[in-house]
Design a protein around this motif. Structure first.
Motif, PDB file in Angstrom:
ATOM      1  N   PHE A   1      13.382  -5.475   7.553  1.00  0.00           N
ATOM      2  CA  PHE A   1      12.489  -5.678   8.695  1.00  0.00           C
ATOM      3  C   PHE A   1      11.002  -5.413   8.417  1.00  0.00           C
ATOM      4  N   MET A   2      10.656  -4.640   7.385  1.00  0.00           N
ATOM      5  CA  MET A   2       9.223  -4.518   7.064  1.00  0.00           C
ATOM      6  C   MET A   2       8.667  -5.900   6.694  1.00  0.00           C
ATOM      7  N   PRO A   3       9.286  -6.609   5.729  1.00  0.00           N
ATOM      8  CA  PRO A   3       8.742  -7.923   5.387  1.00  0.00           C
ATOM      9  C   PRO A   3       8.817  -8.911   6.552  1.00  0.00           C
TER      10      PRO A   3
ATOM     11  N   ILE B   1       5.893  -2.662  15.294  1.00  0.00           N
ATOM     12  CA  ILE B   1       7.194  -2.368  14.658  1.00  0.00           C
ATOM     13  C   ILE B   1       6.978  -2.084  13.166  1.00  0.00           C
ATOM     14  N   HIS B   2       6.083  -2.879  12.521  1.00  0.00           N
ATOM     15  CA  HIS B   2       5.770  -2.670  11.094  1.00  0.00           C
ATOM     16  C   HIS B   2       5.320  -1.226  10.874  1.00  0.00           C
ATOM     17  N   LEU B   3       4.447  -0.786  11.779  1.00  0.00           N
ATOM     18  CA  LEU B   3       3.888   0.569  11.658  1.00  0.00           C
ATOM     19  C   LEU B   3       4.962   1.643  11.889  1.00  0.00           C
ATOM     20  N   TYR B   4       5.773   1.476  12.953  1.00  0.00           N
ATOM     21  CA  TYR B   4       6.772   2.513  13.262  1.00  0.00           C
ATOM     22  C   TYR B   4       7.831   2.592  12.183  1.00  0.00           C
TER      23      TYR B   4
ATOM     24  N   ALA C   1       4.138   0.884  -3.916  1.00  0.00           N
ATOM     25  CA  ALA C   1       2.846   0.191  -3.959  1.00  0.00           C
ATOM     26  C   ALA C   1       2.516  -0.445  -2.607  1.00  0.00           C
ATOM     27  N   GLN C   2       3.550  -0.852  -1.845  1.00  0.00           N
ATOM     28  CA  GLN C   2       3.312  -1.381  -0.489  1.00  0.00           C
ATOM     29  C   GLN C   2       2.708  -0.287   0.393  1.00  0.00           C
ATOM     30  N   PHE C   3       3.216   0.935   0.216  1.00  0.00           N
ATOM     31  CA  PHE C   3       2.694   2.060   0.990  1.00  0.00           C
ATOM     32  C   PHE C   3       1.245   2.329   0.633  1.00  0.00           C
TER      33      PHE C   3
ATOM     34  N   TRP D   1      -1.075  -8.931  -3.491  1.00  0.00           N
ATOM     35  CA  TRP D   1      -0.003  -7.972  -3.672  1.00  0.00           C
ATOM     36  C   TRP D   1       0.875  -7.816  -2.424  1.00  0.00           C
ATOM     37  N   HIS D   2       0.300  -7.298  -1.333  1.00  0.00           N
ATOM     38  CA  HIS D   2       1.120  -6.800  -0.225  1.00  0.00           C
ATOM     39  C   HIS D   2       2.062  -7.876   0.342  1.00  0.00           C
ATOM     40  N   MET D   3       1.510  -9.076   0.580  1.00  0.00           N
ATOM     41  CA  MET D   3       2.345 -10.127   1.175  1.00  0.00           C
ATOM     42  C   MET D   3       3.366 -10.670   0.166  1.00  0.00           C
ATOM     43  N   PRO D   4       2.946 -11.135  -1.037  1.00  0.00           N
ATOM     44  CA  PRO D   4       3.971 -11.663  -1.949  1.00  0.00           C
ATOM     45  C   PRO D   4       4.988 -10.605  -2.374  1.00  0.00           C
TER      46      PRO D   4
ATOM     47  N   GLY E   1       4.439 -11.433  12.229  1.00  0.00           N
ATOM     48  CA  GLY E   1       3.166 -10.997  12.818  1.00  0.00           C
ATOM     49  C   GLY E   1       2.047 -11.966  12.463  1.00  0.00           C
ATOM     50  N   PHE E   2       2.023 -12.409  11.227  1.00  0.00           N
ATOM     51  CA  PHE E   2       0.981 -13.361  10.818  1.00  0.00           C
ATOM     52  C   PHE E   2       1.213 -14.732  11.408  1.00  0.00           C
ATOM     53  N   ASN E   3       2.472 -15.206  11.356  1.00  0.00           N
ATOM     54  CA  ASN E   3       2.761 -16.534  11.919  1.00  0.00           C
ATOM     55  C   ASN E   3       2.418 -16.572  13.412  1.00  0.00           C
TER      56      ASN E   3
ATOM     57  N   THR F   1      -1.033   0.296  -0.681  1.00  0.00           N
ATOM     58  CA  THR F   1      -1.939  -0.745  -0.178  1.00  0.00           C
ATOM     59  C   THR F   1      -2.003  -0.717   1.351  1.00  0.00           C
ATOM     60  N   GLY F   2      -0.819  -0.638   2.023  1.00  0.00           N
ATOM     61  CA  GLY F   2      -0.789  -0.660   3.495  1.00  0.00           C
ATOM     62  C   GLY F   2      -1.572   0.496   4.097  1.00  0.00           C
ATOM     63  N   PHE F   3      -1.334   1.714   3.589  1.00  0.00           N
ATOM     64  CA  PHE F   3      -2.001   2.880   4.191  1.00  0.00           C
ATOM     65  C   PHE F   3      -3.482   2.967   3.807  1.00  0.00           C
TER      66      PHE F   3
HETATM   67  C1  HEM Z   1       8.806  -3.903   1.928  1.00  0.00           C
HETATM   68  C2  HEM Z   1       7.830  -4.545   2.511  1.00  0.00           C
HETATM   69  C3  HEM Z   1       6.619  -3.907   3.147  1.00  0.00           C
HETATM   70  C4  HEM Z   1       6.255  -2.585   3.257  1.00  0.00           C
HETATM   71  C5  HEM Z   1       6.997  -1.336   2.771  1.00  0.00           C
HETATM   72  C6  HEM Z   1       4.987  -2.573   3.963  1.00  0.00           C
HETATM   73  C7  HEM Z   1       4.282  -1.413   4.263  1.00  0.00           C
HETATM   74  C8  HEM Z   1       3.132  -1.374   5.009  1.00  0.00           C
HETATM   75  C9  HEM Z   1       2.462  -0.174   5.414  1.00  0.00           C
HETATM   76  C10 HEM Z   1       2.926   1.244   5.084  1.00  0.00           C
HETATM   77  C11 HEM Z   1       1.383  -0.533   6.154  1.00  0.00           C
HETATM   78  C12 HEM Z   1       0.358   0.415   6.841  1.00  0.00           C
HETATM   79  C13 HEM Z   1       0.826   0.780   8.213  1.00  0.00           C
HETATM   80  C14 HEM Z   1       0.759  -0.396   9.183  1.00  0.00           C
HETATM   81  O1  HEM Z   1      -0.343  -0.814   9.545  1.00  0.00           O
HETATM   82  O2  HEM Z   1       1.845  -0.904   9.547  1.00  0.00           O
HETATM   83  C15 HEM Z   1       1.346  -1.970   6.212  1.00  0.00           C
HETATM   84  C16 HEM Z   1       0.395  -2.721   6.857  1.00  0.00           C
HETATM   85  C17 HEM Z   1       0.387  -4.089   6.916  1.00  0.00           C
HETATM   86  N1  HEM Z   1       1.293  -4.942   6.333  1.00  0.00           N
HETATM   87 FE1  HEM Z   1       2.950  -4.406   5.307  1.00  0.00          FE
HETATM   88  N2  HEM Z   1       4.606  -3.856   4.263  1.00  0.00           N
HETATM   89  C18 HEM Z   1       5.575  -4.704   3.775  1.00  0.00           C
HETATM   90  C19 HEM Z   1       5.576  -6.086   3.841  1.00  0.00           C
HETATM   91  C20 HEM Z   1       4.587  -6.853   4.434  1.00  0.00           C
HETATM   92  C21 HEM Z   1       4.552  -8.306   4.488  1.00  0.00           C
HETATM   93  C22 HEM Z   1       5.613  -9.219   3.850  1.00  0.00           C
HETATM   94  C23 HEM Z   1       3.432  -8.666   5.170  1.00  0.00           C
HETATM   95  C24 HEM Z   1       2.904 -10.020   5.528  1.00  0.00           C
HETATM   96  C25 HEM Z   1       3.504 -11.156   5.328  1.00  0.00           C
HETATM   97  C26 HEM Z   1       2.741  -7.443   5.558  1.00  0.00           C
HETATM   98  C27 HEM Z   1       1.566  -7.386   6.274  1.00  0.00           C
HETATM   99  C28 HEM Z   1       0.913  -6.231   6.644  1.00  0.00           C
HETATM  100  C29 HEM Z   1      -0.272  -6.195   7.468  1.00  0.00           C
HETATM  101  C30 HEM Z   1      -1.023  -7.387   8.021  1.00  0.00           C
HETATM  102  C31 HEM Z   1      -0.601  -4.861   7.636  1.00  0.00           C
HETATM  103  C32 HEM Z   1      -1.747  -4.280   8.515  1.00  0.00           C
HETATM  104  C33 HEM Z   1      -2.945  -3.798   7.792  1.00  0.00           C
HETATM  105  C34 HEM Z   1      -3.967  -3.291   8.826  1.00  0.00           C
HETATM  106  O3  HEM Z   1      -3.791  -2.161   9.346  1.00  0.00           O
HETATM  107  O4  HEM Z   1      -4.900  -4.040   9.121  1.00  0.00           O
HETATM  108  N3  HEM Z   1       3.477  -6.363   5.095  1.00  0.00           N
HETATM  109  N4  HEM Z   1       2.436  -2.455   5.505  1.00  0.00           N
END
Ligand code: HEM
Ligand code: HEM
Length: 187
Positions: A104-106, A144-147, A27-29, A52-55, A112-114, A31-33
């Motif tokens: 490292f994803m979380p 790094i989050h993206l890679y 579900a993180q994938f 969802w994504h942050m908590p 990044g936000f802080n 929402t993130g993608f």
């Molecule tokens: C297991 C934990 C997590 C996974 C698998 C995950 C996965 C992803 C993925 C696949 C993306 C889209 C690619 C990218 O832009 O990096 C994304 C974006 C993002 N994530 Fe996460 N994430 C996780 C945890 C978190 C947490 C804890 C936070 C914040 C406290 C967070 C904040 C964000 C933000 C701000 C984006 C950028 C969205 C944009 O492109 O504007 N993520 N995440």
């Protein structure tokens, strides 16, 4: 089903932790993608992010520490004997990557936000500040989050293909012993 692992099977705690993390990360994938590929607007992402994504990401972080502690305090089921050295290396390497990503994803999302002077407050609790108000850090963390995310797509594919190969081609117990009891029948 026993709670603890044994030398040839996963206990209930390990199975629940495995499938809970797998479900949340999927579900993180999504929402993130959805945001990364601009399929949803910034306003919709703000809702996804807060509810969802942050908590959920912080839950993954909390669970992985518990999971690692559980893993190293328990017997660990062996990989099947027929596996060749490079298959073992690939499987173990993938597991190390998956654990690293769960840490490292979380952390990179949080930092990044802080770094942008924004609180990370899952379930209304403000977490300690990481790199507070150090703007350049936010770009590094976002990269790094993206890679790690793109690497995770590849490693997960390998992990799932490996699990299916064990079940369909090798016809061994590897996938069955990670499933809830009785879900996959033995031949
Ligand atoms: C297991 C934990 C997590 C996974 C698998 C995950 C996965 C992803 C993925 C696949 C993306 C889209 C690619 C990218 O832009 O990096 C994304 C974006 C993002 N994530 Fe996460 N994430 C996780 C945890 C978190 C947490 C804890 C936070 C914040 C406290 C967070 C904040 C964000 C933000 C701000 C984006 C950028 C969205 C944009 O492109 O504007 N993520 N995440
Ligand atoms: C985000 C999704 C997933 C993550 C993060 C993940 C993570 C992991 C990790 C870290 C391990 C190693 C356990 C250990 O030895 O300490 C593992 C084992 C395993 N995973 Fe996954 N997994 C995911 C999805 C899946 C899926 C979709 C399947 C099945 C199709 C699967 C099947 C297995 C199996 C069968 C094992 C046990 C391997 C063995 O007995 O040594 N996983 N997983």
């Amino acid at each position: 089903m026993p709670l603890s692992n044994s030398a040839d099977g996963w206990g209930a705690v390990s199975k629940v932790l495995h499938w809970l993390a797998a479900g949340i990360i999927l579900a993180q994938f999504v929402t993130g993608f959805l945001r990364y590929f601009k399929i949803v607007s910034a306003d919709t992402w703000a809702l996804f992010y807060s509810y969802w994504h942050m908590p959920a990401g912080i839950v993954v972080l909390a669970l992985v520490f518990f999971r690692l502690a559980w893993r190293f305090s328990q017997p660990h089921p062996e990989l099947p004997e027929h596996m060749r050295w490079w298959e073992r290396l690939a499987a173990n390497g993938a597991h190390v990557y998956l654990y690293t990503a769960m840490v490292f994803m979380p952390l990179t999302g949080w930092a990044g936000f802080n770094a942008l002077k924004i609180e990370v407050n899952p379930f209304g609790v403000n977490l300690p500040h990481l790199f507070w108000d150090i703007r350049p850090v936010s770009f590094v963390m976002a990269d790094i989050h993206l890679y790690i995310a793109f690497g995770l797509v590849l490693v997960l594919l390998l992990h799932v293909i490996g699990a299916l190969k064990h079940h369909i081609v090798d016809r061994d117990d590897t996938l069955r012993r990670m499933m809830p009891k009785g879900w996959l029948k033995a031949d």
